[in-house]
Design a protein around this motif. Sequence first.
Motif, PDB file in Angstrom:
ATOM      1  N   LEU A  80       0.819  -1.210   0.000  1.00 42.89           N
ATOM      2  CA  LEU A  80       0.000   0.000   0.000  1.00 42.89           C
ATOM      3  C   LEU A  80       0.855   1.263   0.000  1.00 42.89           C
ATOM      4  CD1 LEU A  80      -2.706  -0.934   2.678  1.00 42.89           C
ATOM      5  CD2 LEU A  80      -2.960  -1.020   0.208  1.00 42.89           C
ATOM      6  N   THR A  81       1.869   1.285   0.858  1.00 39.39           N
ATOM      7  CA  THR A  81       2.639   2.507   1.054  1.00 39.39           C
ATOM      8  C   THR A  81       3.751   2.680   0.027  1.00 39.39           C
ATOM      9  OG1 THR A  81       4.124   1.363   2.586  1.00 39.39           O
ATOM     10  CG2 THR A  81       2.190   2.452   3.529  1.00 39.39           C
ATOM     11  N   GLY A  82       4.335   1.553  -0.419  1.00 41.84           N
ATOM     12  CA  GLY A  82       5.481   1.610  -1.312  1.00 41.84           C
ATOM     13  C   GLY A  82       6.748   1.171  -0.601  1.00 41.84           C
ATOM     14  N   ILE A  83       7.838   1.061  -1.347  1.00 43.14           N
ATOM     15  CA  ILE A  83       9.112   0.613  -0.787  1.00 43.14           C
ATOM     16  C   ILE A  83      10.271   1.384  -1.424  1.00 43.14           C
ATOM     17  CG2 ILE A  83       8.317  -1.738  -0.311  1.00 43.14           C
ATOM     18  CD1 ILE A  83       9.735  -2.609  -2.908  1.00 43.14           C
ATOM     19  N   TYR A  84      11.396   1.351  -0.726  1.00 45.18           N
ATOM     20  CA  TYR A  84      12.648   1.829  -1.316  1.00 45.18           C
ATOM     21  C   TYR A  84      13.380   0.630  -1.910  1.00 45.18           C
ATOM     22  CZ  TYR A  84      12.289   6.487   0.768  1.00 45.18           C
ATOM     23  OH  TYR A  84      11.890   7.751   1.089  1.00 45.18           O
ATOM     24  N   LYS A  97       6.573   4.250  -5.347  1.00 46.44           N
ATOM     25  CA  LYS A  97       5.363   4.679  -4.648  1.00 46.44           C
ATOM     26  C   LYS A  97       4.281   3.611  -4.707  1.00 46.44           C
ATOM     27  CE  LYS A  97       6.030   9.649  -5.306  1.00 46.44           C
ATOM     28  NZ  LYS A  97       5.429  10.910  -5.843  1.00 46.44           N
ATOM     29  N   GLY A  98       3.557   3.470  -3.581  1.00 45.76           N
ATOM     30  CA  GLY A  98       2.423   2.559  -3.528  1.00 45.76           C
ATOM     31  C   GLY A  98       1.144   3.258  -3.956  1.00 45.76           C
ATOM     32  N   PRO A  99       0.057   2.549  -4.031  1.00 51.59           N
ATOM     33  CA  PRO A  99      -1.213   3.124  -4.477  1.00 51.59           C
ATOM     34  C   PRO A  99      -1.765   4.212  -3.558  1.00 51.59           C
ATOM     35  CG  PRO A  99      -1.526   0.884  -3.650  1.00 51.59           C
ATOM     36  CD  PRO A  99      -0.055   1.100  -3.773  1.00 51.59           C
ATOM     37  N   LEU A 100      -1.297   4.262  -2.305  1.00 51.72           N
ATOM     38  CA  LEU A 100      -1.779   5.309  -1.410  1.00 51.72           C
ATOM     39  C   LEU A 100      -1.277   6.693  -1.809  1.00 51.72           C
ATOM     40  CD1 LEU A 100      -1.590   3.677   2.137  1.00 51.72           C
ATOM     41  CD2 LEU A 100      -3.573   3.966   0.665  1.00 51.72           C
ATOM     42  N   GLN A 129      -0.329  11.009   5.862  1.00 49.15           N
ATOM     43  CA  GLN A 129       1.089  10.765   5.620  1.00 49.15           C
ATOM     44  C   GLN A 129       1.374   9.279   5.727  1.00 49.15           C
ATOM     45  OE1 GLN A 129       2.786  13.061   8.837  1.00 49.15           O
ATOM     46  NE2 GLN A 129       2.871  11.294  10.204  1.00 49.15           N
ATOM     47  N   VAL A 130       2.487   8.858   5.124  1.00 51.92           N
ATOM     48  CA  VAL A 130       2.923   7.473   5.233  1.00 51.92           C
ATOM     49  C   VAL A 130       4.362   7.468   5.731  1.00 51.92           C
ATOM     50  CG1 VAL A 130       1.414   6.591   3.421  1.00 51.92           C
ATOM     51  CG2 VAL A 130       3.688   7.401   2.810  1.00 51.92           C
ATOM     52  N   THR A 131       4.711   6.404   6.448  1.00 49.54           N
ATOM     53  CA  THR A 131       6.082   6.238   6.921  1.00 49.54           C
ATOM     54  C   THR A 131       6.658   4.995   6.266  1.00 49.54           C
ATOM     55  OG1 THR A 131       5.550   7.269   9.045  1.00 49.54           O
ATOM     56  CG2 THR A 131       7.578   5.967   8.929  1.00 49.54           C
ATOM     57  N   GLU A 133      10.156   2.935   5.907  1.00 47.27           N
ATOM     58  CA  GLU A 133      11.519   2.718   6.399  1.00 47.27           C
ATOM     59  C   GLU A 133      12.034   3.943   7.156  1.00 47.27           C
ATOM     60  OE1 GLU A 133      14.134   1.261   3.392  1.00 47.27           O
ATOM     61  OE2 GLU A 133      12.670  -0.160   2.614  1.00 47.27           O
ATOM     62  N   GLY A 134      11.188   4.490   8.027  1.00 48.07           N
ATOM     63  CA  GLY A 134      11.591   5.604   8.882  1.00 48.07           C
ATOM     64  C   GLY A 134      11.414   6.971   8.260  1.00 48.07           C
ATOM     65  N   ASN A 135      11.119   7.046   6.971  1.00 49.89           N
ATOM     66  CA  ASN A 135      10.934   8.331   6.297  1.00 49.89           C
ATOM     67  C   ASN A 135       9.440   8.643   6.183  1.00 49.89           C
ATOM     68  OD1 ASN A 135      13.731   8.699   5.811  1.00 49.89           O
ATOM     69  ND2 ASN A 135      13.608   7.333   4.046  1.00 49.89           N
ATOM     70  N   THR A 136       9.051   9.816   6.659  1.00 51.29           N
ATOM     71  CA  THR A 136       7.646  10.223   6.611  1.00 51.29           C
ATOM     72  C   THR A 136       7.392  11.084   5.382  1.00 51.29           C
ATOM     73  OG1 THR A 136       7.475  10.176   9.026  1.00 51.29           O
ATOM     74  CG2 THR A 136       5.810  11.423   7.837  1.00 51.29           C
ATOM     75  N   LEU A 137       6.399  10.693   4.609  1.00 43.24           N
ATOM     76  CA  LEU A 137       6.074  11.398   3.369  1.00 43.24           C
ATOM     77  C   LEU A 137       4.627  11.870   3.424  1.00 43.24           C
ATOM     78  CD1 LEU A 137       7.624   8.822   0.860  1.00 43.24           C
ATOM     79  CD2 LEU A 137       8.710  10.889   1.737  1.00 43.24           C
ATOM     80  N   LYS A 138       4.400  13.122   3.060  1.00 38.03           N
ATOM     81  CA  LYS A 138       3.051  13.673   3.008  1.00 38.03           C
ATOM     82  C   LYS A 138       2.315  13.124   1.791  1.00 38.03           C
ATOM     83  CE  LYS A 138       2.931  16.447   6.592  1.00 38.03           C
ATOM     84  NZ  LYS A 138       1.935  16.254   7.678  1.00 38.03           N
TER      85      LYS A 138
END
Length: 317
Positions: A80-84, A97-100, A129-131, A133-138
């Motif tokens: 949902l959120t995505g990955i690095y 980026k994930g679908p959210l 917002q999504v977190t 791997e420790g990084n918060t993204l709006k």
Amino acid sequence: MENNKFVEFREKIQDNIGKVIVGKEEKIDKIIVAFICSGHVLLEDIPGLGKTKLSKALAKTLNCTFKRVQFTPDLLPSDLTGIYYYNQKLAEFELKKGPLMSNIVLADEINRATPRTQSALLECMEERQVTIEGNTLKLDNPFFVIATQNPIEQFGTFPLPEAQMDRFFMRLSMGYPEYEEERAILNKYMNDDPLEKLESVISMDEIRYVQQHYSNITVSEEIKTYILDIISETRKSYDIELGASPRASLNLMRGAQALAAINGRDYVIPEDIKSIAVSIIAHRLTTRSSIGSSRSDSQEKVLEDILNKIETPLEKL
């Protein structure tokens, strides 16, 4: 504040979605209200009644990015959120980026995913917002979640906990179309799918305006008392094990403001409260007859009894 902008906003959406969806104007009005209030909607109904079609039509109408996620038991939060991931050509990590990361997200059959994945939506729906791997993204603005679930088929599902249900601004049911409405559906879809030809009719500036100014609608002290009387009764009623929270009273007030605005009024009337109270409050209640289940009919019946019991404030001319 220009009330005509809210009326035009509603009319444009109703007319455009009406090219795809037949006879659900009241439901669409409530979805418009939830969208204006930056809330989220839970569509609880059996398959085949147009939930996905409505979501896609809304996204096209609003010119918003859209993603549909089919929730299954093996769906992971990172889906949902995505990955690095490591890009070997650039020798650095990049975000997939994930679908959210979309404006409108359809979470299809949300109760089929595990609680771990369901809870991944909590931060997104409330904090925008999504977190990863420790990084918060709006998240993008607007951000609107439409989740669906089948209230009949419960085998292999994970019922949404109270905390998750409370994140939804409204719970709606599409319901079966009327006889002649279904005839209109047959005629409309006989040769092609009107959704494919649907074009956007709302600009981002119009979305920003309605979302930023609906709170200017006047709510009298009598209306506030009416809201509090309803909420208070849900906490006193013998039929209710767990009553509505302050979030419910806030959402009811905001929803009534948005509903008044799209109807061309700059003030809230008791009918605004009555028309949306069940959709906003019922799913937040735990009734004695529905503990351990998701019997929405019991919740709605109890709340309707409360609405009939509470005295409606008289309008002062």
